[in-house]
Design an enzyme around this catalytic site. Sequence first.
Site, PDB file in Angstrom:
ATOM      1  N   HIS A  18       0.880  -1.173   0.030  1.00  0.00           N
ATOM      2  CA  HIS A  18      -0.038   0.149   0.057  1.00  0.00           C
ATOM      3  C   HIS A  18       0.848   1.303  -0.098  1.00  0.00           C
ATOM      4  O   HIS A  18       2.137   1.026  -0.253  1.00  0.00           O
ATOM      5  CB  HIS A  18      -0.966   0.034   1.195  1.00  0.00           C
ATOM      6  CG  HIS A  18      -0.294  -0.174   2.489  1.00  0.00           C
ATOM      7  ND1 HIS A  18       0.333   0.802   3.214  1.00  0.00           N
ATOM      8  CD2 HIS A  18      -0.249  -1.318   3.328  1.00  0.00           C
ATOM      9  CE1 HIS A  18       0.618   0.613   4.252  1.00  0.00           C
ATOM     10  NE2 HIS A  18       0.474  -0.709   4.374  1.00  0.00           N
TER      11      HIS A  18
ATOM     12  N   HIS B  64       4.143   1.540   2.206  1.00  0.00           N
ATOM     13  CA  HIS B  64       5.140   0.967   1.664  1.00  0.00           C
ATOM     14  C   HIS B  64       5.983   1.873   0.546  1.00  0.00           C
ATOM     15  O   HIS B  64       7.223   2.059   0.626  1.00  0.00           O
ATOM     16  CB  HIS B  64       5.050  -0.287   0.921  1.00  0.00           C
ATOM     17  CG  HIS B  64       4.339  -1.251   2.162  1.00  0.00           C
ATOM     18  ND1 HIS B  64       3.250  -1.878   1.811  1.00  0.00           N
ATOM     19  CD2 HIS B  64       4.797  -1.716   3.299  1.00  0.00           C
ATOM     20  CE1 HIS B  64       2.960  -2.709   2.829  1.00  0.00           C
ATOM     21  NE2 HIS B  64       3.995  -2.499   3.772  1.00  0.00           N
TER      22      HIS B  64
ATOM     23  N   CYS C  31       4.375 -10.242  19.829  1.00  0.00           N
ATOM     24  CA  CYS C  31       3.455 -10.093  19.019  1.00  0.00           C
ATOM     25  C   CYS C  31       3.775 -10.520  17.682  1.00  0.00           C
ATOM     26  O   CYS C  31       4.631 -10.110  17.116  1.00  0.00           O
ATOM     27  CB  CYS C  31       3.158  -8.332  19.169  1.00  0.00           C
ATOM     28  SG  CYS C  31       1.878  -7.714  17.674  1.00  0.00           S
TER      29      CYS C  31
ATOM     30  N   CYS D 203       3.596  -7.915  14.811  1.00  0.00           N
ATOM     31  CA  CYS D 203       4.862  -7.154  14.493  1.00  0.00           C
ATOM     32  C   CYS D 203       6.135  -8.005  14.507  1.00  0.00           C
ATOM     33  O   CYS D 203       7.281  -7.762  14.026  1.00  0.00           O
ATOM     34  CB  CYS D 203       5.287  -6.248  15.696  1.00  0.00           C
ATOM     35  SG  CYS D 203       4.161  -5.320  16.666  1.00  0.00           S
TER      36      CYS D 203
ATOM     37  N   CYS E 226      -1.023  -4.490  22.103  1.00  0.00           N
ATOM     38  CA  CYS E 226       0.038  -4.038  21.117  1.00  0.00           C
ATOM     39  C   CYS E 226      -0.622  -2.880  20.475  1.00  0.00           C
ATOM     40  O   CYS E 226      -1.884  -3.056  19.873  1.00  0.00           O
ATOM     41  CB  CYS E 226       0.381  -5.127  20.028  1.00  0.00           C
ATOM     42  SG  CYS E 226       1.184  -4.362  18.547  1.00  0.00           S
TER      43      CYS E 226
ATOM     44  N   HIS F 103      -1.380  -3.435  16.457  1.00  0.00           N
ATOM     45  CA  HIS F 103      -2.203  -4.610  16.210  1.00  0.00           C
ATOM     46  C   HIS F 103      -3.503  -4.551  16.986  1.00  0.00           C
ATOM     47  O   HIS F 103      -4.257  -5.579  16.797  1.00  0.00           O
ATOM     48  CB  HIS F 103      -1.219  -5.936  16.253  1.00  0.00           C
ATOM     49  CG  HIS F 103      -0.263  -5.716  14.950  1.00  0.00           C
ATOM     50  ND1 HIS F 103       0.859  -5.469  15.242  1.00  0.00           N
ATOM     51  CD2 HIS F 103      -0.508  -5.988  13.606  1.00  0.00           C
ATOM     52  CE1 HIS F 103       1.600  -5.175  14.098  1.00  0.00           C
ATOM     53  NE2 HIS F 103       0.665  -5.620  13.192  1.00  0.00           N
TER      54      HIS F 103
ATOM     55  N   LYS G  53      -2.682   4.512  11.811  1.00  0.00           N
ATOM     56  CA  LYS G  53      -1.721   3.778  10.853  1.00  0.00           C
ATOM     57  C   LYS G  53      -2.511   3.003   9.768  1.00  0.00           C
ATOM     58  O   LYS G  53      -3.254   2.198   9.922  1.00  0.00           O
ATOM     59  CB  LYS G  53      -0.642   2.864  11.560  1.00  0.00           C
ATOM     60  CG  LYS G  53       0.219   2.457  10.705  1.00  0.00           C
ATOM     61  CD  LYS G  53       1.231   1.268  11.374  1.00  0.00           C
ATOM     62  CE  LYS G  53       2.326   0.935  10.407  1.00  0.00           C
ATOM     63  NZ  LYS G  53       3.159  -0.328  10.715  1.00  0.00           N
TER      64      LYS G  53
ATOM     65  N   LYS H 262      -2.932  -3.258   6.426  1.00  0.00           N
ATOM     66  CA  LYS H 262      -3.806  -4.040   5.904  1.00  0.00           C
ATOM     67  C   LYS H 262      -4.540  -4.600   7.014  1.00  0.00           C
ATOM     68  O   LYS H 262      -5.790  -5.134   6.925  1.00  0.00           O
ATOM     69  CB  LYS H 262      -2.816  -5.038   5.255  1.00  0.00           C
ATOM     70  CG  LYS H 262      -3.647  -6.191   4.524  1.00  0.00           C
ATOM     71  CD  LYS H 262      -4.013  -5.546   3.028  1.00  0.00           C
ATOM     72  CE  LYS H 262      -4.940  -6.484   2.376  1.00  0.00           C
ATOM     73  NZ  LYS H 262      -5.709  -5.948   1.220  1.00  0.00           N
TER      74      LYS H 262
HETATM   75  N1  MSP Z   1       9.713  -6.869   7.255  1.00  0.00           N
HETATM   76  C1  MSP Z   1       9.846  -5.929   8.244  1.00  0.00           C
HETATM   77  C2  MSP Z   1      11.258  -5.101   7.975  1.00  0.00           C
HETATM   78  C3  MSP Z   1      12.370  -5.874   7.847  1.00  0.00           C
HETATM   79  S1  MSP Z   1      13.983  -4.797   7.578  1.00  0.00           S
HETATM   80  C4  MSP Z   1      14.977  -5.837   7.949  1.00  0.00           C
HETATM   81  C5  MSP Z   1       8.796  -4.949   8.197  1.00  0.00           C
HETATM   82  N2  MSP Z   1       7.827  -5.034   7.100  1.00  0.00           N
HETATM   83  S2  MSP Z   1       6.430  -4.223   6.931  1.00  0.00           S
HETATM   84  O1  MSP Z   1       6.098  -4.621   5.398  1.00  0.00           O
HETATM   85  O2  MSP Z   1       5.773  -4.393   8.141  1.00  0.00           O
HETATM   86  O3  MSP Z   1       6.864  -2.603   7.236  1.00  0.00           O
HETATM   87  C6  MSP Z   1       8.156  -2.275   6.235  1.00  0.00           C
HETATM   88  C7  MSP Z   1       8.138  -0.610   6.332  1.00  0.00           C
HETATM   89  O4  MSP Z   1       7.154   0.024   5.995  1.00  0.00           O
HETATM   90  C8  MSP Z   1       8.512  -0.100   7.702  1.00  0.00           C
HETATM   91  O5  MSP Z   1       9.381   0.837   7.779  1.00  0.00           O
HETATM   92  C9  MSP Z   1       6.981   0.291   8.142  1.00  0.00           C
HETATM   93  O6  MSP Z   1       7.032   1.530   9.030  1.00  0.00           O
HETATM   94  C10 MSP Z   1       6.609   0.776   6.798  1.00  0.00           C
HETATM   95  N3  MSP Z   1       5.178   1.051   6.693  1.00  0.00           N
HETATM   96  C11 MSP Z   1       4.155   0.211   7.024  1.00  0.00           C
HETATM   97  N4  MSP Z   1       2.931   0.739   6.709  1.00  0.00           N
HETATM   98  C12 MSP Z   1       3.118   2.239   6.815  1.00  0.00           C
HETATM   99  C13 MSP Z   1       2.623   3.447   7.014  1.00  0.00           C
HETATM  100  N5  MSP Z   1       1.043   3.388   6.829  1.00  0.00           N
HETATM  101  N6  MSP Z   1       3.161   4.644   6.889  1.00  0.00           N
HETATM  102  C14 MSP Z   1       4.633   4.820   6.773  1.00  0.00           C
HETATM  103  N7  MSP Z   1       5.267   3.636   6.574  1.00  0.00           N
HETATM  104  C15 MSP Z   1       4.616   2.385   6.974  1.00  0.00           C
HETATM  105  O7  MSP Z   1       8.352  -4.286   9.361  1.00  0.00           O
END
Ligand code: MSP
Length: 477
Positions: free
Chosen positions: A23, A26, A131, A134, A148, A151, A300, A303
Amino acid sequence: MNNTSDKPFYVITPIYYVNAKPHIGHAYTTIAADCVARYQRLLGKEVFFSVGTDEHGMNIEKKAEEAGKSPEVFVDEIALIFKDLWAKLNISYSKFIRTTDPEHKEAVQKVLQDFYDRKIIYKGFYEGLYCTGCEQFKVRSDLVDGKCVDHNRAPEIMKEETYLMKMTELQPELIRKIENDELEVRTEKYKKEILSFLKNEKLEDISISRKNVSWGIPLPFDDTHTTYVWLDAFLNYLTVLGWNGDREKVPREWPADVQFLGKDILRVHATIWPVMLLHLGFPLPKLLFTHGHILSCGRKMSKTIGNTISADLMIEKFGVDGTRYLLMSAGTFGEDVDLTMERMTEKYNADLANGLGNLLSRSIKLSEKLTTNNLPLTTNAKYPEELKKLIEEYCFAEILQFVWKKIAEANRYIDETKPWELVKADQPEFEKVMRKLLEDIALVASWIEPFMPETTKKIQKALQERKTDSLFERIKA
Ligand code: MSP
C-alpha cells in the site's frame, strides 16, 4: 551525508513483508529512498540502492495457508507484485533482494554457525511477550491496556526452548554509540525515544530461533529450529551486496550512508541490528533515519486495520510523478501524515494541474512566438545551498515547498507582465520576460528531477522544442 570517501553511497529501505499486497505506506519509504539515490547520482556519486522482500516467518506461513497456497507459491506471487510496483513507480534500485534467495539463506546460515561457534549464540529457554503481528518481542511498558498498539491485540506469552543471541553485554556500548552519533538516529525525537528505552530497560539476550515455525531458515547446527525472522531479515542489508557471510570481508559499499525505516521498526533496528554488526566486527550504519506513518482516519494505514489506499489507485488517478509528488510533499518526513484521496485530489489540482501545469502550458505556448533561438536552457542547474541543505537533511516536503514557491512566483510574474500583450507591443521586453520565465522553468525542472524524473525529461524536451505537451494541461507521467 558524507561524500568524502570513494565508497559508493549506500541507501537502504526496509524489506517488506509479503503477507499482503503493498500500500502507499510502503511506497512512501521506497520513493523517499529513490529520491535520495537519484539526487546522489546527480551529484556524480556512485550509488547502491537496495530494496527487497522479507518472506519467512509465522505470519507469512499463516497467510499462505489461509490463501490455500504453499508458502513458496504465495511469496513468489506477492514479491512479484512489489517488484512490479517499484517498476511502475520508477524506483531506480540497484538490487531487489528476497530472503528466500538461496545465496541469502546460505550467508545467514554461515553467520549463525560462526556466532554459535564463538558462543555468541547459545541454547537456552525464553519466556516473554511476543506480538506475531509485529513479529517483535514486547515489554510491559509497550502495551496499552495490555495490547499491542499497532495490532490492537494482546501479545502471546512465549515460553520455549530456544537459541539466544547475546545482547545484554553490549548494552552500554550501544548506548554510547547512539549518544555520540556513531550510530546516528534521526530525527532527534526518535533518538531520545530509543535512548530512553535503552537506559530504562535491560536489553535481554534475544531468542533467535523457533521450534514451531517451519517456514524459515533452519539453524545449521540444529535443524529442529528455524531462524527468527528479524535476524534473517537484517542480514539482507549485507547479502544484497553479494556478501556471503564471511566476516573477514566487509563489502565495499558498507557501512550504509542512510537506512530509512518507519518508527514502528526503530527499536529492532537500533538494538538487534547493531548488536549483530558488533558481533560481526562490522561498522554500524551511519544513519537510521526514522519516518512517521501514513495515517488514514487517524490510524496507521495498514492491511490489518483495513484502511489502506493502494498505490495502483493513486497511480491511476495522479500518474506516476503525481503520486511521487503527493507522497513526498504530504508532510515533514519524521512526522505522521494523515492522507485521504479527497485531500490528495485537491493538492494535485492546486499544485500540479494549476501550479506547475499552468506555468508550463502558458509559458511554452507563448514561447512559440519568440523569434530568437538564443535561449538559456539550464539542464543541469546546481542546487542552491538552501535546497542542498534540505535534501541532505531529508526534508522532502520542505524542498518541494521551496520549489513550489518559485513556481507560484513565476505564475505571478506572467500575470503581472502579461507577455501576450508584449508580443505585439514591445518585442524586446517580450523576449526579456520570456527568457526569465523559461530560465525559471529550466531551473524548476532540474530541481524536481529526483522527485519527478519523467516530468523533468518532458519539460526539458518541451523547452528545447518549444512545443506544449498535453502533459502540461494535465500532468501525468
Ligand atoms: N519486514 C519488516 C522489516 C524488515 S527490515 C530488515 C517489516 N515489514 S513491513 O512490511 O511491515 O513494514 C516495512 C516498512 O513499511 C516499515 O518501515 C514500516 O514503517 C513501513 N510502513 C508500513 N506501513 C506504513 C504506513 N502506514 N506509513 C508509513 N510507513 C509504513 O516491518
